[in-house]
Design a protein around this motif. Structure first.
Motif, PDB file in Angstrom:
ATOM      1  N   PRO A 142      -4.583   3.752  -2.740  1.00  0.00           N
ATOM      2  CA  PRO A 142      -6.018   3.553  -2.438  1.00  0.00           C
ATOM      3  C   PRO A 142      -6.870   4.618  -3.128  1.00  0.00           C
ATOM      4  CG  PRO A 142      -4.680   3.459  -0.445  1.00  0.00           C
ATOM      5  CD  PRO A 142      -3.787   3.972  -1.531  1.00  0.00           C
ATOM      6  N   TYR A 166      -8.136   0.111  -5.276  1.00  0.00           N
ATOM      7  CA  TYR A 166      -6.857   0.766  -5.547  1.00  0.00           C
ATOM      8  C   TYR A 166      -6.808   1.200  -7.019  1.00  0.00           C
ATOM      9  CZ  TYR A 166      -5.160  -1.107  -1.098  1.00  0.00           C
ATOM     10  OH  TYR A 166      -4.993  -1.409   0.237  1.00  0.00           O
ATOM     11  N   LYS A 169       0.868  -1.177   0.000  1.00  0.00           N
ATOM     12  CA  LYS A 169       0.000   0.000   0.000  1.00  0.00           C
ATOM     13  C   LYS A 169       0.898   1.218   0.000  1.00  0.00           C
ATOM     14  CE  LYS A 169      -3.760   2.130   2.650  1.00  0.00           C
ATOM     15  NZ  LYS A 169      -4.616   1.987   3.874  1.00  0.00           N
TER      16      LYS A 169
END
Length: 243
Positions: free
Chosen positions: A101, A82, A36
């Motif tokens: 995201p 995402y 992430k």
């Protein structure tokens, strides 16, 4: 005249075989890992598609993935929630993919799917290409539709589907194991430190077949059985996954 035909024959062989040899020489495996963005959080069940070969793979529970590629191929990275990304492959180097995201007006879009749903979604993509038997068509398929059956058996898409079906099976079995073989249970039974719990679980993870036949008592017995051995050998035993 005979020499002329021989030269033409050799030229045709070179014309058809050279691209195959070049492709075989350029093919390699690309390994990578998903994170992430702006975080050390790894992303499981993200899909990786080679847009040239149409091979599709998925990241494992630790965010890692492997996929076959050649120099110049483009990989497409996707994960629900995402932003999609693309990357051109320049060589057999490991890559790190940072996924951004999706944020929409003060709220993060939450459309998370379970790993099983993600895997099924990829398999549905293969089914939409006309592959219904995981690359293993039954005999009746050759009688009903020979062209479709041979496509299912020999095409590049069928090969990719077989690889992904095997990967999917392993991932789903690993998830079923981790539902019961948890750090909380191991710590409760062994009273080990958090670091030792991780090492113990990596060394003595039961197989999926074992877990299918065990009740809770048998699972706890498995943990206790290896506890003393672990305490006396933990510094000398290499970590390994048994599933």
């Amino acid at each position: 005249m005979n020499c002329r035909y021989i030269k033409i024959y050799l030229a045709l062989i070179a014309f058809f075989c050279l691209p195959i040899l070049v492709q075989a020489q350029q093919a390699f495996t690309v390994n990578g890992i998903f994170f992430k963005k702006s975080s050390d959080e790894r992303i499981a069940s993200a899909t990786v598609t080679n847009l040239k070969s149409q091979q599709i793979m998925m990241s494992d529970e630790l965010g890692g993935f492997s996929i076959s590629a050649s120099k110049g191929d483009t990989l497409l990275f996707k994960k629900t929630g995402y932003t999609e990304q693309k990357q051109v492959i320049t060589g057999p180097n490991d890559i790190v993919v940072y996924m951004q995201p999706i944020i929409v007006l003060q709220q993060v879009t939450i459309q998370g799917q379970s790993t099983k749903q993600e895997l099924n979604s990829v398999m549905n993509d293969y089914h939409n290409k006309g592959l219904y038997f995981d690359g293993h068509p039954p005999l009746m398929a050759f009688i009903a539709s020979p062209i479709t059956a041979f496509y299912e058996l020999f095409s590049a898409d069928a090969t990719n589907e077989r690889h992904f079906a095997k990967f999917s099976k392993n991932e789903l079995e690993a998830i079923e194991v981790t539902k019961r073989y948890t750090p909380q249970l191991v710590k409760q039974v062994t009273h080990l430190s958090d670091d030792d719990v991780v090492k113990f679980m990596q060394q003595y993870t039961p197989s999926y077949e074992d877990m299918r036949g065990w009740n809770d008592y048998e699972l706890i017995s498995h943990i206790k059985h290896y506890l003393e051995y672990y305490k006396s050998h933990k510094d000398g035993v290499e970590l390994q996954k048994l599933y």
